[in-house]
Scaffold this active site. Structure first.
Site, PDB file in Angstrom:
ATOM      1  NE  ARG A  55      -3.032   1.066   3.261  1.00  0.00           N
ATOM      2  CZ  ARG A  55      -3.158   0.548   4.493  1.00  0.00           C
ATOM      3  NH1 ARG A  55      -3.463  -0.720   4.641  1.00  0.00           N
ATOM      4  NH2 ARG A  55      -2.960   1.284   5.554  1.00  0.00           N
ATOM      5  CE1 TYR A 108     -15.187  16.665 -13.801  1.00  0.00           C
ATOM      6  CE2 TYR A 108     -14.822  15.831 -11.584  1.00  0.00           C
ATOM      7  CZ  TYR A 108     -15.083  15.604 -12.917  1.00  0.00           C
ATOM      8  OH  TYR A 108     -15.226  14.322 -13.375  1.00  0.00           O
ATOM      9  CG  ASP A 180      -9.154  19.961 -10.537  1.00  0.00           C
ATOM     10  OD1 ASP A 180      -8.299  19.702 -11.414  1.00  0.00           O
ATOM     11  OD2 ASP A 180     -10.211  19.311 -10.414  1.00  0.00           O
ATOM     12  CE  LYS A 205     -10.719  13.751 -16.972  1.00  0.00           C
ATOM     13  NZ  LYS A 205     -11.120  14.737 -16.001  1.00  0.00           N
TER      14      LYS A 205
END
Ligand SMILES: *Cc1c(COP(=O)(O)O)cnc(C)c1O
Length: 390
Positions: A55, A108, A180, A205
């Site tokens: 992890r 967003y 962001d 993206k």
């Protein structure tokens, strides 16, 4: 080092790659230790690139995290299963019950939804602010304001924020500034250099760039990195090695892809601007885009994503346009090599601090790496169908 060189070299430390150009894809949950001394060493150094438990990552993840630190100019980077997980991890790490959050009105959609549901339930109060507020945000900062969240350009409508002015006001009161930064990638806006404390990317993206993986990255400055790192680990945020490999692979060509996306999009946007059906093209490189001067001052470029407001037409006309297109496919997300188109209906509800007054249809385009002449031809025939209905 120049940007184009850094994008090639970032994160390719020999300890991560071994003798190969890129790091191998390490699949691991359990890491085995040869001795108690090794186990203790790994435990002590688990945040310093020594394998400890899956992890915490393997050299595959270490390589991407390090690359993002170099590209964003950050002290540390955590990886997330998608961009929105990164947004939430950043918010939940630094906000507590009773805190106040200043959220940009043009954020967003899903981030806005989190503010209105989960954060509200956690007793975090949220004030939406005008993206063009700049230094006047001072007047909205309360004693319990903990975070100012920015997204520039604004989602869908592309307003550019004066980030340095917001940072200056925030830091007078020790308020954390987050961004962001997905539209710009680290190549077109180095947010940390402009004083932002926490920078979020939906790596889904452009960083990945091929529409086949989801991922998020969050970078932080020295001051905020330890808390972000610990909380992200404890909350179980993790990015799988196969997806990390895809993002690392995409990253190497980010610079050339972005340049081509920008060039193609400019050609399509300029063509659209001359069309009689078009009221406004919402693109930060255009002079009439709110905040255009700030974009010129602070940013190093644009990408393939922009929007258009039509001066006529209705849902039926947009349907006729979309259904007739060959190269602009309909689908959520953007940043891959292919062109996409998306309509935004009932948009007034998405803004509460600044009015959205356009009456015509609002359409967002992602211009891909196809030849822009083919894209223009596609839109041209599509607009005939649009006109036949409106
Ligand atoms: C897509 C997107 C996100 C969310 O990213 P996912 O990887 O889909 O979770 C967040 N912010 C912006 C600006 C985006 O475009």
């Amino acid at each position: 080092m120049k940007k184009d060189t850094r994008i090639v070299t970032a994160g390719r430390r020999k300890e991560w790659t071994g003798p190969t150009v890129s790091p191998p894809v390490h699949h691991a949950s359990t890491i085995l230790f040869d001795s108690v001394e090794d186990l203790k060493h790994a435990t002590r150094n688990r945040d310093k690139g020594v394998m400890f438990y899956g992890r915490k990552g393997t050299p595959t993840q270490f390589s991407l995290a390090e690359a993002m630190c170099e590209l964003e100019g950050a002290a540390g980077c955590a990886l997330y299963p998608c961009g929105e997980a990164g947004v939430n991890a950043a918010l939940l790490t630094f906000l507590s019950s009773g805190d106040h959050l200043l959220m940009v009105d043009t954020v967003y959609g899903p981030t806005r939804a989190i503010c209105d549901t989960l954060l509200k339930r956690m007793n975090v109060s949220v004030t939406y602010y005008d993206p063009l507020i700049g230094g006047d945000i001072r007047g909205l900062i309360q004693d319990n304001t903990k975070v100012i969240f920015t997204e520039s350009p604004g989602s869908v409508t592309m307003e550019i924020q004066d980030i340095p002015a917001i940072v200056e006001a925030a830091h007078e009161k020790d308020v954390i500034v987050m961004i962001d930064n997905t539209w710009s990638t680290p190549l077109h806006f180095r947010a940390h250099d402009h004083g932002v404390d926490v920078v979020i990317q939906s790596a889904t993206k452009y960083l990945c760039g091929h529409s086949d993986a989801l991922m998020g990255t969050v970078t932080a400055t020295e001051k905020y990195w330890p808390m972000l790192r610990e909380n992200s680990y404890l909350m179980g945020y993790y990015a799988a090695p196969d997806d990390v490999y895809l993002v690392l692979r995409g990253l190497r060509t980010l610079s050339v892809r972005l340049k081509q996306h920008e060039k193609n999009a400019m050609k399509v946007a300029q063509w659209l601007k001359e069309r009689p059906e078009v009221d406004r093209v919402l693109h930060p490189a255009f002079e009439d885009c709110p905040g255009h001067d700030i974009w010129k001052r602070d940013f190093d470029g644009a990408c393939g994503l922009f929007s258009v407001v039509f001066n006529k037409g209705n849902d039926g006309a947009v349907t006729a346009l979309f259904d007739s297109l060959e190269h602009f496919k309909m689908g959520y997300s953007w940043g891959g090599f292919e062109s996409l188109i998306m309509g935004f209906y009932d948009f007034k509800k998405e803004r509460t601090a600044c009015a959205w007054d356009a009456t015509g249809p609002l359409v967002r385009l992602h211009v891909g790496l196809e030849d822009p002449d083919d894209l223009i031809e596609d839109l041209s025939q599509g607009l005939e169908k649009f006109n036949a209905v409106s």
